[in-house]
Motif scaffolding. Structure first.
Motif, PDB file in Angstrom:
ATOM      1  N   THR A  42      -6.923   3.873  18.232  1.00 34.97           N
ATOM      2  CA  THR A  42      -6.993   4.959  17.248  1.00 34.97           C
ATOM      3  C   THR A  42      -7.354   6.297  17.886  1.00 34.97           C
ATOM      4  O   THR A  42      -7.305   7.332  17.225  1.00 34.97           O
ATOM      5  CB  THR A  42      -8.010   4.630  16.146  1.00 34.97           C
ATOM      6  OG1 THR A  42      -9.290   4.355  16.735  1.00 34.97           O
ATOM      7  CG2 THR A  42      -7.563   3.416  15.346  1.00 34.97           C
ATOM      8  N   THR A  43      -7.731   6.275  19.170  1.00 30.72           N
ATOM      9  CA  THR A  43      -8.038   7.527  19.865  1.00 30.72           C
ATOM     10  C   THR A  43      -6.779   8.234  20.363  1.00 30.72           C
ATOM     11  O   THR A  43      -6.847   9.405  20.757  1.00 30.72           O
ATOM     12  CB  THR A  43      -8.963   7.256  21.064  1.00 30.72           C
ATOM     13  OG1 THR A  43      -8.374   6.243  21.894  1.00 30.72           O
ATOM     14  CG2 THR A  43     -10.324   6.784  20.596  1.00 30.72           C
TER      15      THR A  43
ATOM     16  N   ALA B  66      -4.105   8.977  15.718  1.00 30.13           N
ATOM     17  CA  ALA B  66      -5.069   9.821  14.999  1.00 30.13           C
ATOM     18  C   ALA B  66      -4.361  10.740  14.009  1.00 30.13           C
ATOM     19  O   ALA B  66      -4.840  10.957  12.885  1.00 30.13           O
ATOM     20  CB  ALA B  66      -5.887  10.645  15.996  1.00 30.13           C
TER      21      ALA B  66
ATOM     22  N   LEU C 102     -20.901   4.462   7.584  1.00 22.97           N
ATOM     23  CA  LEU C 102     -19.482   4.647   7.874  1.00 22.97           C
ATOM     24  C   LEU C 102     -18.802   5.269   6.665  1.00 22.97           C
ATOM     25  O   LEU C 102     -19.200   5.053   5.521  1.00 22.97           O
ATOM     26  CB  LEU C 102     -18.819   3.332   8.269  1.00 22.97           C
ATOM     27  CG  LEU C 102     -18.857   2.149   7.319  1.00 22.97           C
ATOM     28  CD1 LEU C 102     -17.721   2.204   6.314  1.00 22.97           C
ATOM     29  CD2 LEU C 102     -18.761   0.859   8.101  1.00 22.97           C
ATOM     30  N   GLN C 103     -17.797   6.058   6.961  1.00 20.63           N
ATOM     31  CA  GLN C 103     -17.043   6.769   5.927  1.00 20.63           C
ATOM     32  C   GLN C 103     -15.721   6.053   5.682  1.00 20.63           C
ATOM     33  O   GLN C 103     -15.031   5.662   6.619  1.00 20.63           O
ATOM     34  CB  GLN C 103     -16.784   8.215   6.355  1.00 20.63           C
ATOM     35  CG  GLN C 103     -16.023   9.035   5.325  1.00 20.63           C
ATOM     36  CD  GLN C 103     -15.702  10.430   5.832  1.00 20.63           C
ATOM     37  OE1 GLN C 103     -15.870  10.721   7.022  1.00 20.63           O
ATOM     38  NE2 GLN C 103     -15.240  11.296   4.947  1.00 20.63           N
TER      39      GLN C 103
ATOM     40  N   LEU D 147     -12.194   6.498   4.961  1.00 24.63           N
ATOM     41  CA  LEU D 147     -11.173   7.540   4.989  1.00 24.63           C
ATOM     42  C   LEU D 147      -9.999   7.203   4.083  1.00 24.63           C
ATOM     43  O   LEU D 147      -9.331   8.103   3.562  1.00 24.63           O
ATOM     44  CB  LEU D 147     -10.646   7.723   6.425  1.00 24.63           C
ATOM     45  CG  LEU D 147     -11.673   8.096   7.494  1.00 24.63           C
ATOM     46  CD1 LEU D 147     -10.981   8.213   8.847  1.00 24.63           C
ATOM     47  CD2 LEU D 147     -12.380   9.393   7.139  1.00 24.63           C
TER      48      LEU D 147
ATOM     49  N   THR E 115     -11.835   3.143   8.213  1.00 20.50           N
ATOM     50  CA  THR E 115     -13.225   3.584   8.225  1.00 20.50           C
ATOM     51  C   THR E 115     -13.526   4.378   9.486  1.00 20.50           C
ATOM     52  O   THR E 115     -12.908   4.181  10.526  1.00 20.50           O
ATOM     53  CB  THR E 115     -14.191   2.377   8.164  1.00 20.50           C
ATOM     54  OG1 THR E 115     -13.923   1.503   9.275  1.00 20.50           O
ATOM     55  CG2 THR E 115     -14.029   1.615   6.865  1.00 20.50           C
ATOM     56  N   LYS E 116     -14.520   5.252   9.365  1.00 21.00           N
ATOM     57  CA  LYS E 116     -15.000   6.036  10.507  1.00 21.00           C
ATOM     58  C   LYS E 116     -16.493   5.815  10.630  1.00 21.00           C
ATOM     59  O   LYS E 116     -17.251   6.103   9.699  1.00 21.00           O
ATOM     60  CB  LYS E 116     -14.694   7.525  10.321  1.00 21.00           C
ATOM     61  CG  LYS E 116     -15.104   8.388  11.504  1.00 21.00           C
ATOM     62  CD  LYS E 116     -14.704   9.844  11.269  1.00 21.00           C
ATOM     63  CE  LYS E 116     -15.051  10.711  12.457  1.00 21.00           C
ATOM     64  NZ  LYS E 116     -14.668  12.131  12.229  1.00 21.00           N
ATOM     65  N   GLU E 117     -16.941   5.308  11.785  1.00 17.91           N
ATOM     66  CA  GLU E 117     -18.339   4.973  11.984  1.00 17.91           C
ATOM     67  C   GLU E 117     -19.138   6.173  12.484  1.00 17.91           C
ATOM     68  O   GLU E 117     -18.568   7.224  12.796  1.00 17.91           O
ATOM     69  CB  GLU E 117     -18.445   3.800  12.968  1.00 17.91           C
ATOM     70  CG  GLU E 117     -17.740   2.544  12.478  1.00 17.91           C
ATOM     71  CD  GLU E 117     -17.799   1.414  13.480  1.00 17.91           C
ATOM     72  OE1 GLU E 117     -18.241   1.647  14.629  1.00 17.91           O
ATOM     73  OE2 GLU E 117     -17.399   0.296  13.116  1.00 17.91           O
TER      74      GLU E 117
ATOM     75  N   GLY F 288     -18.081   8.001  15.528  1.00 13.60           N
ATOM     76  CA  GLY F 288     -16.722   8.520  15.499  1.00 13.60           C
ATOM     77  C   GLY F 288     -15.638   7.478  15.649  1.00 13.60           C
ATOM     78  O   GLY F 288     -14.450   7.805  15.616  1.00 13.60           O
ATOM     79  N   THR F 289     -16.014   6.201  15.826  1.00 10.30           N
ATOM     80  CA  THR F 289     -15.021   5.141  15.978  1.00 10.30           C
ATOM     81  C   THR F 289     -14.261   4.929  14.673  1.00 10.30           C
ATOM     82  O   THR F 289     -14.880   4.747  13.611  1.00 10.30           O
ATOM     83  CB  THR F 289     -15.693   3.824  16.395  1.00 10.30           C
ATOM     84  OG1 THR F 289     -16.369   4.022  17.634  1.00 10.30           O
ATOM     85  CG2 THR F 289     -14.651   2.722  16.567  1.00 10.30           C
ATOM     86  N   VAL F 290     -12.949   4.944  14.762  1.00 10.75           N
ATOM     87  CA  VAL F 290     -12.106   4.735  13.569  1.00 10.75           C
ATOM     88  C   VAL F 290     -11.443   3.371  13.676  1.00 10.75           C
ATOM     89  O   VAL F 290     -10.857   3.027  14.711  1.00 10.75           O
ATOM     90  CB  VAL F 290     -11.040   5.847  13.453  1.00 10.75           C
ATOM     91  CG1 VAL F 290     -10.102   5.579  12.281  1.00 10.75           C
ATOM     92  CG2 VAL F 290     -11.708   7.220  13.290  1.00 10.75           C
TER      93      VAL F 290
END
Length: 256
Positions: A28-29, A34, A230-231, A233, A242-244, A247-249
């Motif tokens: 995902t990076t 992204a 975590l968010q 998205l 999710t985004k931890e 910043g890990t997605v």
């Protein structure tokens, strides 16, 4: 209200994301991935996703890369780790090399209001040449609860190590030899041993349980787990992104 055009746009964005994940080994990076995630997040059809019990619950299969820290280099580009990286250093041999073959996350309501399980269930295979090529499961046990419209708070509660189901008696014997009370103790430098000990004290972890001779299972508890957030998205009937904190997605697909 979702229009027909909204649905078409969303489905096209999901296809674009899955295509990008396949092209970039789930990372995902990568810019293309992204970008696809950002475009899909704008089309999120679920307002207040952290409050939506119906869509949150389910068995979620990780379809992006398992971005755990400490990944080892591998010529076949597999996701290879030492066992300690997956189990809070709780099980010997801690430097056993394993490859991740799949990650599933069962999210179900608990007996507490607005609380869900948030376990990370990792299927792995031993690839260390000094040991038999057994398959097993690591469960990092956790719970989560909503703390906003799109945010979940997560707390780890313990872990479990068990052989993959339906292994024959000979494999169970080999499993007990590798992970039981007579298991090989890893040769780890003193500084790393000290780090392991400090981590266990900080999290209130005692020693792992004695191995069950019939099931091959060992467990441990975490009494002082720090709480992370975590968010969400994106969330619908099929996908969850999710985004931890760091910043890990991660991208997950609901298992049917």
């Amino acid at each position: 209200m979702q229009t027909h055009n909204d649905i078409i746009q969303r489905e096209q964005a999901k296809i674009a994301l899955k295509t990008a994940l396949t092209a970039h080994n789930g990372k995902t990076t990568q810019d293309a991935v992204a970008d696809a995630i950002a475009k899909l997040a704008v089309l999120n059809p679920t307002p207040d996703p952290a409050q939506n019990r119906v869509l949150l619950e389910g068995n979620w299969l990780l379809i992006s890369a398992p971005n755990f820290p400490g990944k080892l280099s591998d010529e076949a580009n597999r996701y290879v780790y030492t066992l300690d990286r997956l189990t809070f250093n709780q099980f010997e041999p801690v430097n056993l090399r394993v490859v991740i073959e799949g990650v599933v996350q069962p999210v179900w309501g608990t007996d507490k209001e607005k609380e869900y399980t948030y376990d990370i269930v990792i299927e792995f295979k031993i690839i260390d040449p000094k040991f038999p090529k057994l398959k097993g499961i690591v469960k990092n046990l956790a719970v989560c609860s909503p703390v906003g419209e799109d945010t979940l708070q997560v707390k780890f509660t313990g872990g479990e190590l068990t052989p993959l189901a339906a292994q024959d008696p000979e494999q169970i014997k080999q499993w007990l030899d590798v992970f039981g009370s007579n298991a090989t103790t890893s040769q780890v430098v003193l500084l790393d041993r000290l780090k392991f000990w400090l981590l266990q004290k900080l999290l209130g972890m005692g020693q792992a349980s004695v191995i069950d001779p019939r099931s091959g299972t060992r467990t441990f508890a975490i009494k002082k787990s720090p709480k992370g957030r975590l968010q969400l998205l994106y969330l619908d009937e099929e996908l969850r992104i999710t985004k931890e904190n760091r910043g890990t997605v991660l991208v997950c697909q609901r298992k049917v």
